[in-house]
Design a protein around this motif. Structure first.
Motif, PDB file in Angstrom:
ATOM      1  N   UNK A  26       0.840  -1.188   0.000  1.00  0.00           N
ATOM      2  CA  UNK A  26       0.000   0.000   0.000  1.00  0.00           C
ATOM      3  C   UNK A  26       0.877   1.241   0.000  1.00  0.00           C
ATOM      4  N   UNK A  27       0.454   2.247  -0.709  1.00  0.00           N
ATOM      5  CA  UNK A  27       1.191   3.508  -0.758  1.00  0.00           C
ATOM      6  C   UNK A  27       0.581   4.460   0.267  1.00  0.00           C
ATOM      7  N   UNK A  28       1.429   5.034   1.104  1.00  0.00           N
ATOM      8  CA  UNK A  28       0.970   5.985   2.107  1.00  0.00           C
ATOM      9  C   UNK A  28       1.116   7.387   1.531  1.00  0.00           C
ATOM     10  N   UNK A  29       0.032   8.134   1.544  1.00  0.00           N
ATOM     11  CA  UNK A  29       0.038   9.484   0.999  1.00  0.00           C
ATOM     12  C   UNK A  29      -0.283  10.456   2.127  1.00  0.00           C
ATOM     13  N   UNK A  30       0.616  11.406   2.352  1.00  0.00           N
ATOM     14  CA  UNK A  30       0.392  12.415   3.391  1.00  0.00           C
ATOM     15  C   UNK A  30      -0.386  13.574   2.790  1.00  0.00           C
ATOM     16  N   UNK A  31      -1.451  13.951   3.456  1.00  0.00           N
ATOM     17  CA  UNK A  31      -2.217  15.104   3.004  1.00  0.00           C
ATOM     18  C   UNK A  31      -1.772  16.311   3.801  1.00  0.00           C
ATOM     19  N   UNK A  32      -1.291  17.314   3.118  1.00  0.00           N
ATOM     20  CA  UNK A  32      -0.781  18.515   3.762  1.00  0.00           C
ATOM     21  C   UNK A  32      -1.704  19.685   3.466  1.00  0.00           C
ATOM     22  N   UNK A  33      -2.984  19.462   3.633  1.00  0.00           N
ATOM     23  CA  UNK A  33      -3.921  20.516   3.325  1.00  0.00           C
ATOM     24  C   UNK A  33      -4.264  21.306   4.580  1.00  0.00           C
ATOM     25  N   UNK A  34      -4.933  22.417   4.381  1.00  0.00           N
ATOM     26  CA  UNK A  34      -5.274  23.271   5.507  1.00  0.00           C
ATOM     27  C   UNK A  34      -6.390  22.644   6.338  1.00  0.00           C
ATOM     28  N   UNK A  35      -6.134  22.534   7.627  1.00  0.00           N
ATOM     29  CA  UNK A  35      -7.126  22.041   8.574  1.00  0.00           C
ATOM     30  C   UNK A  35      -7.293  23.114   9.632  1.00  0.00           C
ATOM     31  N   UNK A  36      -8.414  23.766   9.655  1.00  0.00           N
ATOM     32  CA  UNK A  36      -8.640  24.808  10.642  1.00  0.00           C
ATOM     33  C   UNK A  36      -7.840  26.062  10.360  1.00  0.00           C
ATOM     34  N   UNK A  37      -7.478  26.299   9.111  1.00  0.00           N
ATOM     35  CA  UNK A  37      -6.738  27.501   8.751  1.00  0.00           C
ATOM     36  C   UNK A  37      -5.236  27.372   8.899  1.00  0.00           C
ATOM     37  N   UNK A  38      -4.726  26.214   9.296  1.00  0.00           N
ATOM     38  CA  UNK A  38      -3.283  26.030   9.485  1.00  0.00           C
ATOM     39  C   UNK A  38      -2.790  25.014   8.464  1.00  0.00           C
ATOM     40  N   UNK A  39      -1.746  25.363   7.714  1.00  0.00           N
ATOM     41  CA  UNK A  39      -1.176  24.403   6.774  1.00  0.00           C
ATOM     42  C   UNK A  39      -0.015  23.682   7.457  1.00  0.00           C
ATOM     43  N   UNK A  40       0.152  22.415   7.116  1.00  0.00           N
ATOM     44  CA  UNK A  40       1.157  21.581   7.750  1.00  0.00           C
ATOM     45  C   UNK A  40       2.244  21.190   6.760  1.00  0.00           C
ATOM     46  N   UNK A  41       3.436  20.885   7.304  1.00  0.00           N
ATOM     47  CA  UNK A  41       4.552  20.421   6.494  1.00  0.00           C
ATOM     48  C   UNK A  41       5.125  19.168   7.143  1.00  0.00           C
ATOM     49  N   UNK A  42       5.660  18.288   6.325  1.00  0.00           N
ATOM     50  CA  UNK A  42       6.272  17.064   6.833  1.00  0.00           C
ATOM     51  C   UNK A  42       7.777  17.288   6.930  1.00  0.00           C
ATOM     52  N   UNK A  43       8.333  17.099   8.129  1.00  0.00           N
ATOM     53  CA  UNK A  43       9.761  17.288   8.368  1.00  0.00           C
ATOM     54  C   UNK A  43      10.375  15.914   8.593  1.00  0.00           C
ATOM     55  N   UNK A  44      11.409  15.601   7.812  1.00  0.00           N
ATOM     56  CA  UNK A  44      12.103  14.322   7.922  1.00  0.00           C
ATOM     57  C   UNK A  44      13.554  14.607   8.275  1.00  0.00           C
ATOM     58  N   UNK A  45      14.010  14.024   9.402  1.00  0.00           N
ATOM     59  CA  UNK A  45      15.385  14.239   9.837  1.00  0.00           C
ATOM     60  C   UNK A  45      16.105  12.909   9.952  1.00  0.00           C
TER      61      UNK A  45
END
Length: 50
Positions: free
Chosen positions: A3-22
């Motif tokens: 299965x392919x995992x897809x991250x949704x980075x859309x606005x939820x409650x007016x805040x946009x999110x970003x995925x940080x990978x370290x």
């Protein structure tokens, strides 16, 4: 089939999110592992400074 995992980075409650990978080095084995976090776009620079 895998299965392919897809991250949704859309606005939820007016805040946009970003995925940080370290890459984090393990003290035990010396191998690198990856830590993934979902943070608000305004806090990305603060998260990377840690």
């Amino acid at each position: 089939m895998a299965k392919k995992v897809v991250a949704t980075l859309k606005k939820e409650g007016g805040v946009s999110y970003a995925k940080v990978i370290r890459a984090v080095k393990s003290d035990k084995t010396g191998a690198y592992t990856f830590k993934e976090e979902m943070v608000p776009s305004t806090a990305v620079q603060d998260t990377l400074k840690k």
